[in-house]
Design a protein around this motif. Structure first.
Motif, PDB file in Angstrom:
ATOM      1  N   ASN A  53      -2.278   8.505   1.105  1.00  0.00           N
ATOM      2  CA  ASN A  53      -0.831   8.632   0.962  1.00  0.00           C
ATOM      3  C   ASN A  53      -0.456   9.098  -0.446  1.00  0.00           C
ATOM      4  O   ASN A  53      -0.521   8.336  -1.402  1.00  0.00           O
ATOM      5  N   PHE A  74      -1.988   6.282  -2.726  1.00  0.00           N
ATOM      6  CA  PHE A  74      -2.586   5.079  -2.139  1.00  0.00           C
ATOM      7  C   PHE A  74      -3.421   5.564  -0.967  1.00  0.00           C
ATOM      8  O   PHE A  74      -2.860   5.978   0.055  1.00  0.00           O
ATOM      9  N   PRO A 100      15.785   8.217  -0.787  1.00  0.00           N
ATOM     10  CA  PRO A 100      15.640   7.436   0.437  1.00  0.00           C
ATOM     11  C   PRO A 100      14.561   6.366   0.312  1.00  0.00           C
ATOM     12  O   PRO A 100      13.698   6.438  -0.563  1.00  0.00           O
ATOM     13  N   SER A 101      14.631   5.399   1.195  1.00  0.00           N
ATOM     14  CA  SER A 101      13.639   4.344   1.252  1.00  0.00           C
ATOM     15  C   SER A 101      12.260   4.955   1.494  1.00  0.00           C
ATOM     16  O   SER A 101      12.114   5.875   2.297  1.00  0.00           O
ATOM     17  N   GLY A 102      11.270   4.469   0.764  1.00  0.00           N
ATOM     18  CA  GLY A 102       9.911   4.979   0.922  1.00  0.00           C
ATOM     19  C   GLY A 102       9.625   6.218   0.096  1.00  0.00           C
ATOM     20  O   GLY A 102       8.516   6.757   0.129  1.00  0.00           O
ATOM     21  N   ALA A 103      10.606   6.677  -0.690  1.00  0.00           N
ATOM     22  CA  ALA A 103      10.423   7.903  -1.479  1.00  0.00           C
ATOM     23  C   ALA A 103       9.424   7.727  -2.620  1.00  0.00           C
ATOM     24  O   ALA A 103       8.876   8.710  -3.117  1.00  0.00           O
ATOM     25  N   GLY A 104       9.218   6.483  -3.038  1.00  0.00           N
ATOM     26  CA  GLY A 104       8.304   6.244  -4.154  1.00  0.00           C
ATOM     27  C   GLY A 104       9.003   5.767  -5.417  1.00  0.00           C
ATOM     28  O   GLY A 104       8.406   5.732  -6.498  1.00  0.00           O
ATOM     29  N   LYS A 105      10.253   5.337  -5.290  1.00  0.00           N
ATOM     30  CA  LYS A 105      11.027   4.917  -6.462  1.00  0.00           C
ATOM     31  C   LYS A 105      10.405   3.690  -7.137  1.00  0.00           C
ATOM     32  O   LYS A 105      10.251   3.665  -8.359  1.00  0.00           O
ATOM     33  N   SER A 106      10.051   2.697  -6.347  1.00  0.00           N
ATOM     34  CA  SER A 106       9.438   1.493  -6.929  1.00  0.00           C
ATOM     35  C   SER A 106       8.079   1.823  -7.530  1.00  0.00           C
ATOM     36  O   SER A 106       7.735   1.343  -8.614  1.00  0.00           O
ATOM     37  N   THR A 107       7.330   2.639  -6.833  1.00  0.00           N
ATOM     38  CA  THR A 107       6.017   3.044  -7.340  1.00  0.00           C
ATOM     39  C   THR A 107       6.158   3.760  -8.681  1.00  0.00           C
ATOM     40  O   THR A 107       5.407   3.503  -9.629  1.00  0.00           O
ATOM     41  N   VAL A 167       2.043   9.488  -2.843  1.00  0.00           N
ATOM     42  CA  VAL A 167       3.406   8.981  -3.003  1.00  0.00           C
ATOM     43  C   VAL A 167       4.137   9.748  -4.106  1.00  0.00           C
ATOM     44  O   VAL A 167       5.256  10.204  -3.918  1.00  0.00           O
TER      45      VAL A 167
HETATM   46  P1  ADP Z   1      10.754   3.153  -2.474  1.00  0.00           P
HETATM   47  O1  ADP Z   1      10.817   2.153  -3.584  1.00  0.00           O
HETATM   48  O2  ADP Z   1      11.352   4.472  -2.821  1.00  0.00           O
HETATM   49  O3  ADP Z   1      11.347   2.631  -1.212  1.00  0.00           O
HETATM   50  P2  ADP Z   1       7.900   2.670  -2.632  1.00  0.00           P
HETATM   51  O4  ADP Z   1       7.502   3.120  -3.983  1.00  0.00           O
HETATM   52  O5  ADP Z   1       8.057   1.207  -2.416  1.00  0.00           O
HETATM   53  O6  ADP Z   1       9.227   3.470  -2.175  1.00  0.00           O
HETATM   54  O7  ADP Z   1       6.845   3.185  -1.570  1.00  0.00           O
HETATM   55  C1  ADP Z   1       6.483   4.539  -1.448  1.00  0.00           C
HETATM   56  C2  ADP Z   1       5.280   4.661  -0.542  1.00  0.00           C
HETATM   57  O8  ADP Z   1       4.152   4.080  -1.196  1.00  0.00           O
HETATM   58  C3  ADP Z   1       5.420   3.977   0.803  1.00  0.00           C
HETATM   59  O9  ADP Z   1       4.828   4.796   1.765  1.00  0.00           O
HETATM   60  C4  ADP Z   1       4.622   2.698   0.614  1.00  0.00           C
HETATM   61  O10 ADP Z   1       4.079   2.282   1.831  1.00  0.00           O
HETATM   62  C5  ADP Z   1       3.538   3.136  -0.348  1.00  0.00           C
HETATM   63  N1  ADP Z   1       3.052   2.020  -1.183  1.00  0.00           N
HETATM   64  C6  ADP Z   1       3.740   1.408  -2.157  1.00  0.00           C
HETATM   65  N2  ADP Z   1       2.994   0.452  -2.765  1.00  0.00           N
HETATM   66  C7  ADP Z   1       1.784   0.461  -2.129  1.00  0.00           C
HETATM   67  C8  ADP Z   1       0.571  -0.291  -2.282  1.00  0.00           C
HETATM   68  N3  ADP Z   1       0.441  -1.229  -3.211  1.00  0.00           N
HETATM   69  N4  ADP Z   1      -0.450   0.014  -1.458  1.00  0.00           N
HETATM   70  C9  ADP Z   1      -0.335   0.980  -0.526  1.00  0.00           C
HETATM   71  N5  ADP Z   1       0.763   1.720  -0.322  1.00  0.00           N
HETATM   72  C10 ADP Z   1       1.827   1.482  -1.114  1.00  0.00           C
END
Ligand code: ADP
Ligand code: MG
Length: 248
Positions: free
Chosen positions: A21, A18, A42-49, A23
């Motif tokens: 960043n 992103f 950990p939180s912010g690792a990129g799991k949801s992404t 990810v």
């Molecule tokens: P997790 O689910 O492990 O907590 P995320 O996948 O939500 O982590 O986020 C990983 C990183 O990607 C974070 O730094 C977050 O800010 C960034 N991020 C996630 N989605 C977006 C987006 N749509 N636009 C910009 N940055 C994003």
């Protein structure tokens, strides 16, 4: 376990950035039929992404996601929609349609997207509601349910499309503690029936007892892919050791 098993998802050199960043930096992993993967980190690792890249809700910056033998990153929107029907996704916040009853929530996609008859959709919806222990809630609206019940409906709704894989993104994180167990139980039953699942979770008991494999994600990579026993008893990386010291 896996040589003679069918590959459901094959992730090859997946990257997602992103802006500046980075990810997901370079992820290659395989999900086999019937496997339950728990994705920890950990939180912010990129799991949801990562989960969102699996069904292309997020478009990968580079790499491939091969699902049932088809490279999703090469498909056009329409073809992609077809394959997405085979991936069920359950989010933290249920996302039920508030103006529809529980039964209507379950019937909507099969009727609209799969052109299923109302009679058949109703039959499947009722069977799934029984499976998640909510037969008596068919005609209720979501706002009359508890969080745990709503999430069980959300799982049933995803199952109504008869998916080949279920993706869960922290399905119990928004729940009051006393409701976590009933949702995990439904997921455990699903795993035992052989559903292929990728589950992002902070529930270490579930990961330990139900997963076939743990993927530990940090700093943009899957740092460890191991059996639950190996991961929890003998984490290899300092990153994972730190993580486990905090969560266990
Ligand atoms: P997790 O689910 O492990 O907590 P995320 O996948 O939500 O982590 O986020 C990983 C990183 O990607 C974070 O730094 C977050 O800010 C960034 N991020 C996630 N989605 C977006 C987006 N749509 N636009 C910009 N940055 C994003
Ligand atoms: Mg997340």
């Amino acid at each position: 376990m896996t040589e003679n098993k069918q590959v459901v998802l094959d992730v090859k050199h997946l990257k997602k950035t992103f802006g500046e960043n980075q990810v997901l930096k370079d992820i290659s992993e395989t999900v086999y039929d019937g496997q339950v993967i728990c994705l920890l980190g950990p939180s912010g690792a990129g799991k949801s992404t990562f989960l969102r890249c699996l069904n292309l809700l997020d478009e990968p910056t580079a790499g491939q996601v091969v699902f049932n033998g088809q490279d999703l990153t090469a498909l056009k929107d329409k073809e992609l929609d077809l394959l997405r029907e085979d991936m069920g996704m359950v989010f933290q916040n249920f996302n039920l349609f508030p103006h529809m009853t529980v039964l209507e929530n379950l019937k909507l996609a099969p009727m609209k997207v799969k052109n299923m008859s109302e009679a058949e959709a109703t039959q499947i919806a009722k069977k799934l509601l029984a499976q998640v222990g909510l037969s008596d809630k068919a005609d209720e609206f979501p706002n009359s349910l508890s969080g745990g019940q709503e999430q069980r409906v959300a799982i049933a709704r995803a199952l109504a499309m008869n998916p080949k894989v279920m993706l869960f993104d922290e399905p119990t994180s928004a729940l009051d503690p006393e409701m976590v167990g009933e949702v995990l139980k439904v997921m455990q039953d699903l795993a035992q029936e052989g559903m292929t699942m990728v589950v992002v979770t902070h529930e270490m008991g579930f990961a330990h007892n139900v997963a076939n494999q743990i993927w530990f994600m940090a700093d943009g990579y899957i740092q460890e892919a191991a059996s639950p026993k190996d991961f929890f008893e003998h984490p290899q990386t300092e990153r994972a050791q730190d993580f486990l010291a905090k969560v266990l």
